[in-house]
Design a protein around this motif. Sequence first.
Motif, PDB file in Angstrom:
ATOM      1  N   ASP A   1       5.306   6.092 -25.517  1.00 24.03           N
ATOM      2  CA  ASP A   1       5.869   4.881 -26.126  1.00 24.03           C
ATOM      3  C   ASP A   1       4.860   3.753 -26.315  1.00 24.03           C
ATOM      4  N   ASN A   2       3.642   4.143 -26.628  1.00 21.16           N
ATOM      5  CA  ASN A   2       2.574   3.162 -26.794  1.00 21.16           C
ATOM      6  C   ASN A   2       1.572   3.769 -27.776  1.00 21.16           C
ATOM      7  N   CYS A   3       1.025   2.959 -28.672  1.00 21.37           N
ATOM      8  CA  CYS A   3       0.078   3.538 -29.636  1.00 21.37           C
ATOM      9  C   CYS A   3      -1.340   3.598 -29.074  1.00 21.37           C
ATOM     10  N   GLU A   4      -1.545   3.081 -27.868  1.00 24.19           N
ATOM     11  CA  GLU A   4      -2.870   3.086 -27.258  1.00 24.19           C
ATOM     12  C   GLU A   4      -3.163   4.471 -26.658  1.00 24.19           C
ATOM     13  N   MET A   5      -4.449   4.827 -26.619  1.00 23.80           N
ATOM     14  CA  MET A   5      -4.850   6.118 -26.042  1.00 23.80           C
ATOM     15  C   MET A   5      -4.416   6.248 -24.592  1.00 23.80           C
ATOM     16  N   ASP A   6      -4.200   7.478 -24.154  1.00 23.66           N
ATOM     17  CA  ASP A   6      -3.916   7.757 -22.746  1.00 23.66           C
ATOM     18  C   ASP A   6      -5.272   7.857 -22.024  1.00 23.66           C
ATOM     19  N   TYR A   7      -5.567   6.876 -21.182  1.00 21.72           N
ATOM     20  CA  TYR A   7      -6.910   6.817 -20.580  1.00 21.72           C
ATOM     21  C   TYR A   7      -7.163   7.929 -19.559  1.00 21.72           C
ATOM     22  N   ASP A   8      -6.097   8.468 -18.968  1.00 21.84           N
ATOM     23  CA  ASP A   8      -6.280   9.632 -18.079  1.00 21.84           C
ATOM     24  C   ASP A   8      -6.738  10.830 -18.910  1.00 21.84           C
ATOM     25  N   LYS A   9      -6.157  10.952 -20.097  1.00 19.50           N
ATOM     26  CA  LYS A   9      -6.547  12.060 -20.990  1.00 19.50           C
ATOM     27  C   LYS A   9      -7.973  11.865 -21.513  1.00 19.50           C
ATOM     28  N   VAL A  10      -8.376  10.602 -21.705  1.00 15.96           N
ATOM     29  CA  VAL A  10      -9.764  10.326 -22.111  1.00 15.96           C
ATOM     30  C   VAL A  10     -10.687  10.852 -21.015  1.00 15.96           C
ATOM     31  N   ALA A  11     -10.359  10.529 -19.761  1.00 14.37           N
ATOM     32  CA  ALA A  11     -11.192  10.974 -18.629  1.00 14.37           C
ATOM     33  C   ALA A  11     -11.293  12.502 -18.612  1.00 14.37           C
ATOM     34  N   GLU A  12     -10.159  13.184 -18.828  1.00 14.65           N
ATOM     35  CA  GLU A  12     -10.164  14.658 -18.832  1.00 14.65           C
ATOM     36  C   GLU A  12     -11.004  15.218 -19.977  1.00 14.65           C
TER      37      GLU A  12
ATOM     38  N   VAL B   1      -9.088   2.071 -30.760  1.00 11.72           N
ATOM     39  CA  VAL B   1      -8.625   1.444 -32.000  1.00 11.72           C
ATOM     40  C   VAL B   1      -7.700   0.288 -31.648  1.00 11.72           C
ATOM     41  N   ASP B   2      -8.072  -0.908 -32.057  1.00 17.28           N
ATOM     42  CA  ASP B   2      -7.261  -2.093 -31.745  1.00 17.28           C
ATOM     43  C   ASP B   2      -6.171  -2.232 -32.808  1.00 17.28           C
ATOM     44  N   LEU B   3      -5.207  -1.339 -32.697  1.00 17.15           N
ATOM     45  CA  LEU B   3      -4.192  -1.150 -33.725  1.00 17.15           C
ATOM     46  C   LEU B   3      -3.300  -2.377 -33.901  1.00 17.15           C
ATOM     47  N   GLY B   4      -3.108  -2.744 -35.165  1.00 19.25           N
ATOM     48  CA  GLY B   4      -2.281  -3.910 -35.474  1.00 19.25           C
ATOM     49  C   GLY B   4      -2.966  -5.222 -35.121  1.00 19.25           C
ATOM     50  N   GLY B   5      -4.188  -5.099 -34.553  1.00 20.69           N
ATOM     51  CA  GLY B   5      -4.925  -6.303 -34.158  1.00 20.69           C
ATOM     52  C   GLY B   5      -4.771  -6.625 -32.691  1.00 20.69           C
ATOM     53  N   ILE B   6      -4.150  -5.715 -31.928  1.00 23.49           N
ATOM     54  CA  ILE B   6      -3.974  -5.926 -30.482  1.00 23.49           C
ATOM     55  C   ILE B   6      -5.108  -5.213 -29.745  1.00 23.49           C
ATOM     56  N   ILE B   7      -5.832  -5.949 -28.941  1.00 21.00           N
ATOM     57  CA  ILE B   7      -6.997  -5.380 -28.267  1.00 21.00           C
ATOM     58  C   ILE B   7      -6.557  -4.458 -27.132  1.00 21.00           C
TER      59      ILE B   7
ATOM     60  N   ASP C   1      -3.560  20.632 -33.748  1.00 22.55           N
ATOM     61  CA  ASP C   1      -2.132  20.899 -33.949  1.00 22.55           C
ATOM     62  C   ASP C   1      -1.337  19.748 -33.323  1.00 22.55           C
ATOM     63  N   ILE C   2      -0.434  19.184 -34.094  1.00 20.25           N
ATOM     64  CA  ILE C   2       0.338  18.023 -33.620  1.00 20.25           C
ATOM     65  C   ILE C   2       1.163  18.358 -32.362  1.00 20.25           C
ATOM     66  N   LYS C   3       1.459  19.623 -32.148  1.00 21.82           N
ATOM     67  CA  LYS C   3       2.218  20.013 -30.941  1.00 21.82           C
ATOM     68  C   LYS C   3       1.496  19.588 -29.659  1.00 21.82           C
ATOM     69  N   ASP C   4       0.176  19.474 -29.746  1.00 24.57           N
ATOM     70  CA  ASP C   4      -0.591  19.081 -28.558  1.00 24.57           C
ATOM     71  C   ASP C   4      -0.660  17.565 -28.373  1.00 24.57           C
ATOM     72  N   PHE C   5       0.019  16.825 -29.272  1.00 23.67           N
ATOM     73  CA  PHE C   5      -0.009  15.356 -29.201  1.00 23.67           C
ATOM     74  C   PHE C   5       1.416  14.802 -29.268  1.00 23.67           C
ATOM     75  N   PRO C   6       2.244  15.182 -28.285  1.00 24.17           N
ATOM     76  CA  PRO C   6       3.662  14.832 -28.369  1.00 24.17           C
ATOM     77  C   PRO C   6       3.932  13.325 -28.358  1.00 24.17           C
ATOM     78  N   ASN C   7       3.129  12.565 -27.647  1.00 24.05           N
ATOM     79  CA  ASN C   7       3.384  11.116 -27.606  1.00 24.05           C
ATOM     80  C   ASN C   7       3.054  10.455 -28.945  1.00 24.05           C
ATOM     81  N   ALA C   8       1.964  10.904 -29.557  1.00 26.29           N
ATOM     82  CA  ALA C   8       1.589  10.366 -30.871  1.00 26.29           C
ATOM     83  C   ALA C   8       2.688  10.688 -31.877  1.00 26.29           C
ATOM     84  N   TYR C   9       3.206  11.937 -31.823  1.00 32.93           N
ATOM     85  CA  TYR C   9       4.263  12.309 -32.777  1.00 32.93           C
ATOM     86  C   TYR C   9       5.519  11.479 -32.548  1.00 32.93           C
TER      87      TYR C   9
END
Length: 418
Positions: A115-126, A138-144, A375-383
């Motif tokens: 429920d957030n357009c920001e990256m999952d930082y735990d997944k970044v670490a992995e 990405v500072d989406l919509g202008g929100i840092i 494959d979008i199936k691997d990005f359920p939160n983004a979808y």
Amino acid sequence: MASADKIVEMNKRNIPFSPPDISELEIAEVAEALRSGWITTGPRTKELERRLAEYCHTSKVVCLNSATAAEELNFRICGIGEGDEVIVPAYTYTATASAAIHCGAKVIFVDSQKDNCEMDYDKVAEAITEKTKAVVAVDLGGIICDYDKLYAVVENKKALFRAKEGDSLGARIQQTKGRVLVFADCAHALGASRHGKMAGEIADFTDFSFHAVKNFTTAEGGASTWRDIEGIDNDEIYHQYQLYSLHGQSKDALAKTQIGAWEYDVIGPWYKCNMTDIMAAIGLRQLDRYPGMLERRKEIVAKYDAMCDGLGINHLVHSGENFNSSHHLYLTRIPGISDETRREIIIKLAERGVNTNVHYKPLPMMTAYKEMGWDIKDFPNAYAYYENLITLPLHTKLSDEDVEYVVENFREVVEKYI
Ligand SMILES: *Cc1c(COP(=O)(O)O)cnc(C)c1O
């Protein structure tokens, strides 16, 4: 026709999604530039660079012809290319990823937080490996984004980082940082701030877009900036951007106008993505008006917030105690609706003259990235974030009556779906 429909028809307005806001000031400055005899990169571009750096609290800005070029040159300056991996959110515009691909790097997509357009930082670490050279937020919509978290992630993974060898500029930057580099795609975020810092002074390297649909425009255009790096001269970095953006030619057109200075060398078969003084002329006068434009956007957002909060519709939060966005995009998400219903609502709004949009259809759903195996199936939160999303018109050509019109029509159309 039912009487309610007649009323709608009678009062119908046409609300464009994001027209450019160009005043007589920009038009006069462009005319001056055209009359001056200097139309390509020159004094106006240099002046815009100086003023943007002052605005972003950085030492230097390089103006270019797009954010895509700016991001690509940011990678090249840092020596990122073949054999390297760059982590990018799945939830963004294609340029964030394609700029890394243009440099020969491999893009690794990461899902959003729930429920957030920001990256999952735990997944970044992995996702960080010995090949990872950069993460692009990405500072989406202008929100840092939460760069504190992102810096903590790359610091924690320092042991994995393999800096480029040698003494090229990129190698020295990587060796000095000694960790995965943090990049910001600030295409939306000029003028945004977080914890007292401006967009541009937070990430290691930042790119901005001045495309016609953005808050601040030069028709097409973009810029790069960076945080000072200990032991590396900003003039050296700036000069390298100039070389990359102008054929690797040792002198630009302005320098060649000096008496007798006809001769130049070409030190690399590089790129062509400089800003012209005609574009910079638009930018100079936009920048004079920009603080007022941001205030107006904030007023409109307050009205949309009141509407959404009343209806129980989720929306981006653009300001708070420690942050203030550039109020670039107003994303709404209607609880529980399907993609199909969202499409139906967009058509109904368009029939009433309210032009909306969707930011973004996640990149793993696009043909180019599907063909790379994503494959979008691997990005359920983004979808899930995308599925029920509608972006409302938000720009400085909207009158108070236009805003009222959007609010009334959005409420009428959406109410029966919630
Ligand atoms: C617009 C945009 C870009 C690209 O900007 P250009 O100036 O058109 O290259 C990059 N990233 C995001 C998130 C954008 O919205």
